[in-house]
Design an enzyme around this catalytic site. Structure first.
Site, short mmCIF file in Angstrom:
data_model
loop_
_atom_site.label_atom_id
_atom_site.label_comp_id
_atom_site.label_asym_id
_atom_site.label_seq_id
_atom_site.Cartn_x
_atom_site.Cartn_y
_atom_site.Cartn_z
N GLU A 43 -10.98 3.80 2.69
CA GLU A 43 -9.97 4.57 1.97
C GLU A 43 -10.19 4.31 0.48
OE1 GLU A 43 -6.05 3.66 3.60
OE2 GLU A 43 -6.28 5.33 5.01
N ASP B 290 0.85 -1.19 0.00
CA ASP B 290 0.00 0.00 0.00
C ASP B 290 0.89 1.24 0.00
OD1 ASP B 290 -2.33 1.46 0.02
OD2 ASP B 290 -2.59 1.36 2.19
N THR C 74 -4.91 6.39 -0.30
CA THR C 74 -6.15 7.16 -0.40
C THR C 74 -6.01 8.28 -1.43
OG1 THR C 74 -6.49 6.72 1.92
CG2 THR C 74 -7.85 8.44 0.94
N GLU D 168 -9.11 3.98 -2.95
CA GLU D 168 -7.83 3.74 -3.60
C GLU D 168 -8.07 2.98 -4.91
OE1 GLU D 168 -4.65 2.27 -1.17
OE2 GLU D 168 -5.54 3.03 0.70
N HIS E 167 -4.08 13.92 0.27
CA HIS E 167 -4.40 13.07 1.42
C HIS E 167 -3.31 13.17 2.49
CE1 HIS E 167 -5.68 9.67 3.83
NE2 HIS E 167 -4.51 9.09 3.65
N ARG F 72 -0.40 16.21 12.90
CA ARG F 72 0.91 16.73 13.28
C ARG F 72 0.90 18.25 13.27
NH1 ARG F 72 2.40 12.40 10.08
NH2 ARG F 72 2.71 13.82 8.36
N TYR G 151 1.14 5.63 -0.44
CA TYR G 151 0.59 6.79 0.29
C TYR G 151 0.88 7.98 -0.60
CZ TYR G 151 -0.01 9.64 4.62
OH TYR G 151 -0.41 10.52 5.61
N GLN H 65 -5.64 2.43 14.64
CA GLN H 65 -4.46 2.91 13.90
C GLN H 65 -3.68 3.95 14.70
OE1 GLN H 65 -5.52 4.51 10.05
NE2 GLN H 65 -3.44 5.09 9.52
CA CA Z 1 -4.32 2.76 2.53
#
Ligand code: CA
Length: 427
Positions: free
Chosen positions: A206, A133, A357, A208, A140, A149, A135, A247
Site C-alpha cells: 500500500e 493508519d 493508500t 502511503e 482508493h 461492495r 483511509y 484481510q
Molecule cells: Ca493501509
C-alpha cells in the site's frame, strides 16, 4: 521564506542531478557504522553529515542543545527538543553546507563529519510509540468499495464526514532494506466451505506516506486543525504491506488485524515540515461541508510525487507500476490529527500516522496491486516476460517520493523491501 529553502542555495558538497538530497532538503535520520554508537545525521548529495561531530566542534553551541541528543538510537529525543530548536539545527546545517557562507572553514572539517551514504547503515529513525493508519484517499476508498461492495454506493456513509482510521501495529514497523517474510494465516477462498491455512497468495503493497509526531499532548487535550502542524515533525514514505486474502476473511467486524500487522516499511529519512513548506497546495474540495472541528484554513495538502517499482529476481531494474501524488488526499494531515485527538486521545513523540493508500484518478496512479490488477483480473506485464497480479517471493518493492518546484527537487530516499518465502506453513 525559510532561508534554508531558498532555491538559489548551492552546497560545496557535490549534489548529483536528480538527487533527493540537495541543500534545500536536509532531512534527519539515524546512521550506524562499525564500532560507533548510532548517531543523528542529515543527507547531502551522496553523503551523510554526522550531527554529533558537528556538535562536538561547537557548531550548535549557541542553540543550547546537549551534544548527547545526537548520539542516540532514535530521533525521538531530538524531535522532543521542539520545532524552535530542530528548525534552528536545520538552518545551521544549511549555513554549514552553503557554498557562499564562509563564516566557518567547514571544508576542513568535511573529512570528519561527512561520510559516503554507501558506507553507512541507516537505521529505523524513530522509536514508534503508536501507529495509526487512516483511509483518506477518496479514489482508493472508492475503488475498494466498488470491488468489494457496491459500485453505486462505493463510499460508506461515514466516509465523507470523518477521516476513517484504525490503530495499527507499531512494533513491526521496519526501516527500508529489511526483508519481509511472506505471512501465513487463515483465508477463505470463495468456493470453499471452511477456511484454509497457508501462505498469503495475495500479498500486496500500500503506497502511503506517514507523518511523525514531534510534540506530545496530555490525555484529555485536543489538537485543532490550526495547531496540528506544530505537532508534526516531518514525513516518511510508508509501505503498509497487506495480505488481501487474510484481510478479506478476518476484517469483519473490527477491521484489519494479521493482514497488516506482520510488517510496514518506512524510509530512513524524515523530511521536515520546514523542507516541505514550499510544496503546499490546495486539497480537493470537500462536499458535504465538514463539521466545524474539521474545518481548516490555508493550504494543508502537499504536492509530493510518488512512484512504486517492482523488481523480480530476474530483472535488472524495478518496473514502475504506479505513479501517484500525495496531493490527492481528501483528508489532510491536520484534519486527521484534529479528528484523532478530538476525543481527548493523547499523542506522543514518535507516533506515526499513515495516510492510507494514495491512489490517483487514473489506473496508472492506483496505489496497490489490488487496484492496479483490479483483484487480479488485469495482470501487469513485466519486462522479463512474467506478469504480476500481486507480489511474488523474491520481488523487491521500492517506493520513491519527491517534490519539485522552482528548480529544486527534494526526496525521501528509497523505501524498499524484498519478499522472502513464507515460514510456519504448518497449521
Ligand atoms: Ca493501509
Amino acid at each position: 521564506m525559510i532561508r534554508a529553502n531558498d532555491p538559489k542555495l548551492t552546497s560545496w558538497v557535490e549534489v548529483p542531478e536528480g538527487s533527493d538530497f540537495p541543500i534545500q532538503n536536509l532531512p534527519f535520520g539515524i546512521y550506524k557504522i562499525e564500532g560507533q554508537q548510532p548517531r543523528v545525521c542529515t543527507a547531502i548529495g551522496e553523503h551523510i553529515a554526522d550531527l554529533y561531530v558537528l556538535a562536538e566542534h561547537g557548531f550548535f553551541k549557541d542553540l543550547d542543545i546537549d551534544q548527547e541528543v545526537f548520539e542516540q538510537d532514535y530521533l525521538n529525543d531530538f524531535m522532543a527538543l521542539g520545532k524552535a530548536k530542530t528548525s534552528a539545527v536545520r538552518n545551521r546545517l544549511s549555513e554549514i553546507l552553503d557554498n557562499d557562507l564562509e563564516e566557518w572553514d567547514a571544508s576542513e572539517l568535511a573529512s570528519f563529519f561527512l561520510k559516503p551514504q554507501k558506507d553507512v547503515e541507516m537505521l529505523l529513525p524513530v522509536k514508534v510509540g503508536d501507529y495509526t493508519d487512516f483511509y483518506s484517499s477518496r479514489e482508493h476508498a472508492t475503488n475498494v468499495g466498488t470491488m468489494f461492495r457496491d459500485p453505486e454506493n462505493a463510499l460508506l456513509p461515514n466516509w465523507l464526514h470523518l477521516p476513517v482510521g484504525y490503530h495499527g501495529r507499531a512494533s513491526s514497523i521496519v526501516v527500508s532494506g529489511t526483508p519481509i517474510q511472506r505471512p501465513v494465516g487463515q483465508q477463505k477462498p470463495n468456493d470453499a466451505d471452511a477456511p484454509v491455512f497457508g501462505p498469503s497468495r495475495l500479498l500486496d503493497f500500500e503506497l502511503e506516506m506517514g507523518f511523525v509526531i514531534g510534540q506530545p499532548t496530555q490525555l484529555g487535550q485536543s489538537i485543532s486543525t490550526a495547531e496540528a502542524e506544530d505537532y508534526i515533525f516531518g514525513m516518511v514514505v510508508f509501505n503498509d504491506w497487506s495480505a488481501r486474502d487474510i484481510q478479506k476473511w478476518e476484517y469483519v467486524p473490527l477491521g484489519p488485524f494479521l493482514a497488516k500487522s506482520f510488517a510496514s516499511t518506512i524510509s530512513p529519512w524524515i523530511v521536515t515540515m520546514d523542507a516541505l513548506d514550499p510544496f503546499r497546495t490546495d486539497g480537493p474540495e470537500q462536499d458535504p461541508e465538514v463539521l466545524p472541528y474539521l474545518k481548516y484554513e490555508g493550504q494543508k495538502n502537499y504536492d509530493i510525487h510518488l512512484e512504486v517499482g517492482i523488481q523480480g529476481e530476474n530483472m535488472k531494474a524495478p518496473h514502475i507500476v504506479c505513479r501517484s501524488n500525495f496531493k490527492y488526499m481528501y483528508w489532510n494531515m491536520s484534519q486527521q490529527l484534529a479528528h484523532h485527538t478530538v476525543n481527548g486521545c493523547n499523542v506522543n513523540v514518535g507516533d506515526i500516522c499513515a495516510s492510507g493508500t494514495i491512489s490517483g484518478p487514473t489506473p496508472d496512479s492506483y496505489g496497490s496491486m489490488l487496484e492496479i490488477s483490479w483483484r487480479g483480473s488485469k495482470p501487469v506485464a513485466m519486462p522479463d516476460g512474467s506478469e504480476r497480479k500481486f507480489i511474488q517471493d523474491g520481488d523487491t518493492v521500492t517506493m520513491r517520493a519527491h517534490c519539485e518546484k522552482d528548480g529544486v527537487r527534494i526526496g525521501f530516499g528509497d523505501t524498499s523491501g524484498k519478499i522472502l518465502p513464507a515460514r510456519n506453513t504448518n497449521s
